[in-house]
Design an enzyme around this catalytic site. Structure first.
Site, PDB file in Angstrom:
ATOM      1  N   ASP A 143       9.686  23.944  25.204  1.00 48.90           N
ATOM      2  CA  ASP A 143       8.674  24.359  24.232  1.00 48.90           C
ATOM      3  C   ASP A 143       7.504  23.388  24.304  1.00 48.90           C
ATOM      4  O   ASP A 143       7.682  22.177  24.125  1.00 48.90           O
ATOM      5  CB  ASP A 143       9.293  24.348  22.831  1.00 48.90           C
ATOM      6  CG  ASP A 143       8.432  25.080  21.812  1.00 48.90           C
ATOM      7  OD1 ASP A 143       7.187  24.980  21.902  1.00 48.90           O
ATOM      8  OD2 ASP A 143       8.999  25.751  20.928  1.00 48.90           O
ATOM      9  N   ASP A 179       4.328  23.983  32.883  1.00 53.81           N
ATOM     10  CA  ASP A 179       3.008  24.473  33.294  1.00 53.81           C
ATOM     11  C   ASP A 179       1.918  23.948  32.369  1.00 53.81           C
ATOM     12  O   ASP A 179       0.779  24.410  32.447  1.00 53.81           O
ATOM     13  CB  ASP A 179       3.002  26.005  33.283  1.00 53.81           C
ATOM     14  CG  ASP A 179       3.354  26.564  31.912  1.00 53.81           C
ATOM     15  OD1 ASP A 179       4.499  26.357  31.473  1.00 53.81           O
ATOM     16  OD2 ASP A 179       2.488  27.194  31.281  1.00 53.81           O
ATOM     17  N   ARG A 217      11.996  33.323  34.175  1.00 50.90           N
ATOM     18  CA  ARG A 217      11.071  34.269  33.545  1.00 50.90           C
ATOM     19  C   ARG A 217       9.921  33.535  32.863  1.00 50.90           C
ATOM     20  O   ARG A 217       8.806  34.056  32.776  1.00 50.90           O
ATOM     21  CB  ARG A 217      11.824  35.160  32.546  1.00 50.90           C
ATOM     22  CG  ARG A 217      12.460  34.441  31.392  1.00 50.90           C
ATOM     23  CD  ARG A 217      13.453  35.351  30.657  1.00 50.90           C
ATOM     24  NE  ARG A 217      14.086  34.666  29.537  1.00 50.90           N
ATOM     25  CZ  ARG A 217      13.765  34.865  28.264  1.00 50.90           C
ATOM     26  NH1 ARG A 217      12.830  35.735  27.957  1.00 50.90           N
ATOM     27  NH2 ARG A 217      14.385  34.220  27.305  1.00 50.90           N
ATOM     28  N   TYR A 218      10.171  32.309  32.388  1.00 54.39           N
ATOM     29  CA  TYR A 218       9.092  31.526  31.785  1.00 54.39           C
ATOM     30  C   TYR A 218       8.070  31.135  32.846  1.00 54.39           C
ATOM     31  O   TYR A 218       6.856  31.173  32.594  1.00 54.39           O
ATOM     32  CB  TYR A 218       9.660  30.280  31.104  1.00 54.39           C
ATOM     33  CG  TYR A 218      10.500  30.602  29.897  1.00 54.39           C
ATOM     34  CD1 TYR A 218       9.917  31.033  28.713  1.00 54.39           C
ATOM     35  CD2 TYR A 218      11.887  30.486  29.936  1.00 54.39           C
ATOM     36  CE1 TYR A 218      10.685  31.341  27.592  1.00 54.39           C
ATOM     37  CE2 TYR A 218      12.668  30.792  28.834  1.00 54.39           C
ATOM     38  CZ  TYR A 218      12.066  31.219  27.667  1.00 54.39           C
ATOM     39  OH  TYR A 218      12.835  31.524  26.572  1.00 54.39           O
TER      40      TYR A 218
END
Length: 237
Positions: A143, A179, A217-218
């Site tokens: 997160d 990212d 998927r993230y």
């Protein structure tokens, strides 16, 4: 040199930030949680089950190295690793119950048998893992907590990194993928302070994924939205 673990009371109370539940679970996910989670849940981690915070009995490892994934999301990376390394034991921590349900389905479909789950706060696991028990740890697309006032909630802060360093063996590997450029900056500032060395020797070492990487998927969402993944590798001192 081993790192000192932060003292904690016998039954610690901690603030937890983030979601525990998301969209309504599908019927098959509900069944998986009811029928499969109990057998895979690591006993003695939750403070209500182990208020004295006695160290976990790791006899179930049967001599296998232990790898830890902190926040496994939908579980695709951990199942991929577990299938590729059947001689390794895995613990996955994830407080988001929808992610736990997705992992259970993937475990069943892949037929892997070397995963245990803590469906809760990883800090509770840090309390009871023996010193030096973990040979490799993964923190993948955590997160980001993008607002500056929330940066103290990130997993690359002393509250998490000190106990993580304590449970990792000297020479153990820590992988971080994100990212978010500011997350990279904070990781490169805080992780070495906790007792790790950054292993990058050239730009390719953080621009290219690891050889056994499976894009999550993230990560796919980040790529669709034009963000650039970074792959950071550290070694515990």
């Amino acid at each position: 040199m081993r790192r000192a673990m932060t003292d904690h009371p016998s039954s610690p109370h901690r603030n937890f930030y983030g979601r525990r539940h998301g969209k309504t679970l599908k019927p098959a996910q509900v069944v998986a949680l009811e029928e499969d989670l109990g057998a895979l849940t690591l006993p003695g981690v939750d403070p209500s089950d182990n208020p004295s915070r006695a160290p976990l009995d790791l006899d179930w490892l049967d001599g296998r190295p232990l790898w830890l994934e902190i926040g496994f999301g939908g579980g695709e990376h951990m199942v991929h690793q577990a299938a590729a390394h059947p001689d390794v034991a895995f613990i996955g921590c994830e407080p988001f119950i929808n992610g736990v349900a997705m992992l259970l389905r993937k475990i069943s479909q892949a037929g892997v048998e070397n995963i245990r789950i803590h469906p809760g706060d990883v800090r509770d696991l840090f309390d009871v893992l023996p010193e030096g028990a973990v040979q490799k740890a993964f923190l993948l697309y955590p997160d980001p907590w993008p607002k500056k006032r929330h940066h103290r909630r990130r997993a690359v802060t002393p509250e998490y990194l000190g106990p993580l360093a304590h449970v990792m063996a000297p020479g153990a590997e820590l992988r971080i993928a994100t990212d978010i450029p500011d997350y990279v900056r904070q990781a490169l500032e805080e992780v070495p302070k906790a007792g790790f060395d950054w292993l990058a020797e050239s730009a390719a070492d953080w621009r290219q994924p690891w050889g056994d990487w499976i894009s999550t998927r993230y990560e796919q969402k980040a790529l669709r939205e034009g963000r650039v993944p970074h792959y950071l590798t550290f070694r515990a001192r």
